[in-house]
Design a protein around this motif. Structure first.
Motif, PDB file in Angstrom:
ATOM      1  N   ALA A  24       0.836  -1.206   0.000  1.00 48.87           N
ATOM      2  CA  ALA A  24       0.000   0.000   0.000  1.00 48.87           C
ATOM      3  C   ALA A  24       0.871   1.256   0.000  1.00 48.87           C
ATOM      4  CB  ALA A  24      -0.930  -0.002   1.208  1.00 48.87           C
ATOM      5  N   LEU A  25       1.967   1.227   0.750  1.00 43.98           N
ATOM      6  CA  LEU A  25       2.880   2.378   0.781  1.00 43.98           C
ATOM      7  C   LEU A  25       3.490   2.641  -0.592  1.00 43.98           C
ATOM      8  CD1 LEU A  25       4.688   1.777   4.193  1.00 43.98           C
ATOM      9  CD2 LEU A  25       3.388   3.827   3.579  1.00 43.98           C
ATOM     10  N   LEU A  26       3.803   1.578  -1.327  1.00 45.62           N
ATOM     11  CA  LEU A  26       4.318   1.741  -2.686  1.00 45.62           C
ATOM     12  C   LEU A  26       3.277   2.435  -3.556  1.00 45.62           C
ATOM     13  CD1 LEU A  26       6.162   1.282  -5.111  1.00 45.62           C
ATOM     14  CD2 LEU A  26       5.258  -1.058  -5.276  1.00 45.62           C
ATOM     15  N   GLY A  27       2.039   1.952  -3.517  1.00 42.40           N
ATOM     16  CA  GLY A  27       0.981   2.556  -4.321  1.00 42.40           C
ATOM     17  C   GLY A  27       0.719   3.995  -3.942  1.00 42.40           C
ATOM     18  N   ALA A  31       1.094   7.299  -6.240  1.00 47.22           N
ATOM     19  CA  ALA A  31      -0.063   8.172  -6.425  1.00 47.22           C
ATOM     20  C   ALA A  31       0.231   9.605  -6.007  1.00 47.22           C
ATOM     21  CB  ALA A  31      -1.252   7.636  -5.631  1.00 47.22           C
ATOM     22  N   ASN A  32       1.042   9.785  -4.966  1.00 46.45           N
ATOM     23  CA  ASN A  32       1.259  11.119  -4.400  1.00 46.45           C
ATOM     24  C   ASN A  32       2.387  11.906  -5.054  1.00 46.45           C
ATOM     25  OD1 ASN A  32      -0.805  10.770  -2.575  1.00 46.45           O
ATOM     26  ND2 ASN A  32       0.507  10.246  -0.855  1.00 46.45           N
ATOM     27  N   TYR A  33       3.384  11.231  -5.591  1.00 44.13           N
ATOM     28  CA  TYR A  33       4.551  11.963  -6.070  1.00 44.13           C
ATOM     29  C   TYR A  33       4.284  12.883  -7.258  1.00 44.13           C
ATOM     30  CZ  TYR A  33       8.302  10.934  -2.875  1.00 44.13           C
ATOM     31  OH  TYR A  33       9.104  10.943  -1.756  1.00 44.13           O
ATOM     32  N   PRO A  34       3.335  12.588  -8.144  1.00 46.37           N
ATOM     33  CA  PRO A  34       3.008  13.604  -9.162  1.00 46.37           C
ATOM     34  C   PRO A  34       2.538  14.923  -8.553  1.00 46.37           C
ATOM     35  CG  PRO A  34       2.191  11.465  -9.845  1.00 46.37           C
ATOM     36  CD  PRO A  34       2.676  11.297  -8.424  1.00 46.37           C
ATOM     37  N   GLU A  35       1.944  14.876  -7.354  1.00 48.67           N
ATOM     38  CA  GLU A  35       1.554  16.114  -6.678  1.00 48.67           C
ATOM     39  C   GLU A  35       2.767  16.772  -6.024  1.00 48.67           C
ATOM     40  OE1 GLU A  35      -1.886  16.324  -4.329  1.00 48.67           O
ATOM     41  OE2 GLU A  35      -3.144  15.185  -5.734  1.00 48.67           O
ATOM     42  N   PHE A  36       3.619  15.981  -5.370  1.00 48.95           N
ATOM     43  CA  PHE A  36       4.846  16.536  -4.814  1.00 48.95           C
ATOM     44  C   PHE A  36       5.667  17.219  -5.907  1.00 48.95           C
ATOM     45  CE2 PHE A  36       4.374  13.529  -1.186  1.00 48.95           C
ATOM     46  CZ  PHE A  36       4.568  14.440  -0.163  1.00 48.95           C
ATOM     47  N   ALA A 366       9.616   7.944  -7.480  1.00 46.47           N
ATOM     48  CA  ALA A 366       8.762   7.407  -6.413  1.00 46.47           C
ATOM     49  C   ALA A 366       9.111   5.949  -6.126  1.00 46.47           C
ATOM     50  CB  ALA A 366       7.288   7.534  -6.805  1.00 46.47           C
ATOM     51  N   PHE A 367       9.300   5.171  -7.185  1.00 48.86           N
ATOM     52  CA  PHE A 367       9.651   3.763  -7.006  1.00 48.86           C
ATOM     53  C   PHE A 367      11.014   3.631  -6.327  1.00 48.86           C
ATOM     54  CE2 PHE A 367      11.190  -0.414  -8.559  1.00 48.86           C
ATOM     55  CZ  PHE A 367      10.151  -1.197  -8.089  1.00 48.86           C
ATOM     56  N   LEU A 372      14.293   2.463  -1.382  1.00 49.85           N
ATOM     57  CA  LEU A 372      15.132   2.963  -0.289  1.00 49.85           C
ATOM     58  C   LEU A 372      14.455   2.705   1.056  1.00 49.85           C
ATOM     59  CD1 LEU A 372      17.612   4.558   0.719  1.00 49.85           C
ATOM     60  CD2 LEU A 372      16.287   6.660   0.343  1.00 49.85           C
ATOM     61  N   GLN A 373      13.136   2.901   1.107  1.00 46.68           N
ATOM     62  CA  GLN A 373      12.400   2.669   2.355  1.00 46.68           C
ATOM     63  C   GLN A 373      12.402   1.191   2.730  1.00 46.68           C
ATOM     64  OE1 GLN A 373       8.582   4.782   1.534  1.00 46.68           O
ATOM     65  NE2 GLN A 373       9.287   6.171   3.135  1.00 46.68           N
ATOM     66  N   VAL A 374      12.303   0.316   1.731  1.00 44.91           N
ATOM     67  CA  VAL A 374      12.383  -1.123   2.005  1.00 44.91           C
ATOM     68  C   VAL A 374      13.736  -1.457   2.632  1.00 44.91           C
ATOM     69  CG1 VAL A 374      12.485  -3.417   0.949  1.00 44.91           C
ATOM     70  CG2 VAL A 374      10.768  -1.775   0.171  1.00 44.91           C
TER      71      VAL A 374
END
Length: 406
Positions: A24-27, A31-36, A366-367, A372-374
């Motif tokens: 879910a965090l990946l999705g 989804a959010n990075y185009p806004e960032f 984003a990917f 990196l978070q993993v």
């Protein structure tokens, strides 16, 4: 009953829930990075002038088809499941269980507020915390009534949008006025709004933008009827959690296959319709779009969930699940860290890449952030019991010092 409450221990965790949180965090990141990156806010002529415009059009379609709404739905369901575990634990172990639950929700509300103002105006935690306050009201409701209530809440936005169209209501008018006030105060206009954050050279300018942006977020919640949708998903998650449907998955394989089949059978064609409607400027109108959203997002999300569960059943010994579970065990920390990385990469006081990159490049970033978070989550949890924000949240909830290192 004992008054000594403690967080869920590692050995008591169900890895499939953490795996689903990680995915879910990946999705959510995609989804959010185009806004960032401010891509979402660029005028049509700017997007069409980008060298990657042709490829970005295809990516945008698939983003609406496969990502938009689906992973926020998955995250909401998981929150509901998590709430069911917390409520059950609190009710069984302490007379003050409800007090601790509400303390936990108000702390999440505060964390969401800090995130909204000081990092990113696209925060979802405030809405989650507010919706979570209603969950104890349903703790003794039967499964049937719980599901009926969830379905009503998920379909209610269609009726509300129909009334808005019929009577020409503007339910978000007060927050729109608040947005205009704060924008006027700092000099944000329609022309400089898409580039304000990338032109901002100092962090305080981000806070200035977020003051108005927070009311834009409230407008999105109101116009999108988000409270009803989130609460409906929470109730479905509460029902799943109450009946422990995430346990003994091998025994539930036939049901999982059936839900997976029908989830994709309904979700794929309706999500294709949803994507077409979005990229062509919403010709279905407000009510039609609400209907398409309702019949596409939830079935597709359940298709994703059950497909992952079936994959997990076949490969329970594979290391990939332990790795994917790591970011899910630190979901709050990683959600906030996605915002930290986002503003540093795209805003003017950081690397200032916002409003410059095509959608494909943004999604690759984003990917990469998620990978990196993993990595750091897996390493971190080798030495520590909780993510840093999870640790603070738990300590403030329980009102005592909790062991941090393993």
């Amino acid at each position: 009953m004992s008054n000594q409450l403690n967080p869920v221990r590692t050995k008591e965790r169900h890895i499939i829930l953490d795996v689903l949180r990680g995915i879910a965090l990946l999705g959510i990141c995609l989804a959010n990075y185009p806004e960032f990156a401010l891509y979402t806010f660029q005028p049509k002529e700017v997007i069409e002038a980008m060298p990657s415009a042709g490829t970005d059009t295809v990516i945008r379609f698939f983003q609406y088809f496969l990502i938009d709404g689906k992973f926020y739905t998955l995250f909401s369901l998981l929150f509901g499941i998590g709430f069911s575990i917390i409520i059950s634990s609190y009710m069984e172990k302490s007379k003050n269980g409800m007090l601790l639950f509400y303390r936990r929700m108000f702390l999440l509300l505060f964390i969401g507020f800090l995130h909204l103002v000081f990092l990113w105006a696209g925060d979802i935690l405030i809405l989650y915390a507010f919706a979570g306050l209603f969950l104890p009201l349903f703790r003794n409701v039967s499964n049937k009534k719980l599901i009926v209530s969830a379905v009503i809440l998920l379909l209610l936005p269609i009726g509300i949008d129909a009334l808005i169209v019929l009577f020409d209501w503007n339910l978000a008018a007060p927050v729109i006025k608040a947005t205009e006030y704060f924008h006027h105060m700092v000099g944000i206009t329609e022309d400089n709004f898409p580039v304000w954050l990338v032109e901002a050279q100092h962090y305080p300018e981000v806070i200035q933008f977020n003051l108005g942006g927070s009311f834009i977020r409230m407008q999105e919640f109101i116009e999108g009827n988000r409270l009803f949708k989130v609460l409906g998903l929470f109730l479905l998650g509460l029902c799943i959690g109450r009946n422990k449907l995430y346990t003994n998955l091998n025994e539930k394989k036939p049901v999982l296959k059936k839900v997976c089949f029908y989830g994709f059978l309904i979700g794929v064609p309706s999500s294709l319709l949803y994507a077409w409607n979005a990229v062509t400027g919403y010709p279905a109108g407000m009510v039609g779009t609400a209907v398409i959203y309702a019949v596409s997002v939830v079935p597709m999300s359940f298709g994703y969930i059950t497909a992952i569960c079936l994959w997990y059943i076949k490969n329970t010994d594979r290391k990939i699940f332990r790795v994917m579970a790591a970011p899910g065990r630190m979901a709050l920390t990683n959600y906030i860290m996605q915002s930290v990385f986002g503003i540093l990469i795209f805003y003017g006081f950081g690397f200032a890449l916002g409003a410059k990159l095509g959608l494909g490049y943004i999604e690759w970033i984003a990917f990469g952030i998620f990978l990196l978070q993993v990595l750091y989550s897996y390493v971190w949890l080798h030495y520590f019991r909780f993510g840093p924000l999870e640790w603070v949240w738990r300590m403030l909830t329980y009102g005592k010092w909790l062991k941090f290192k393993k």
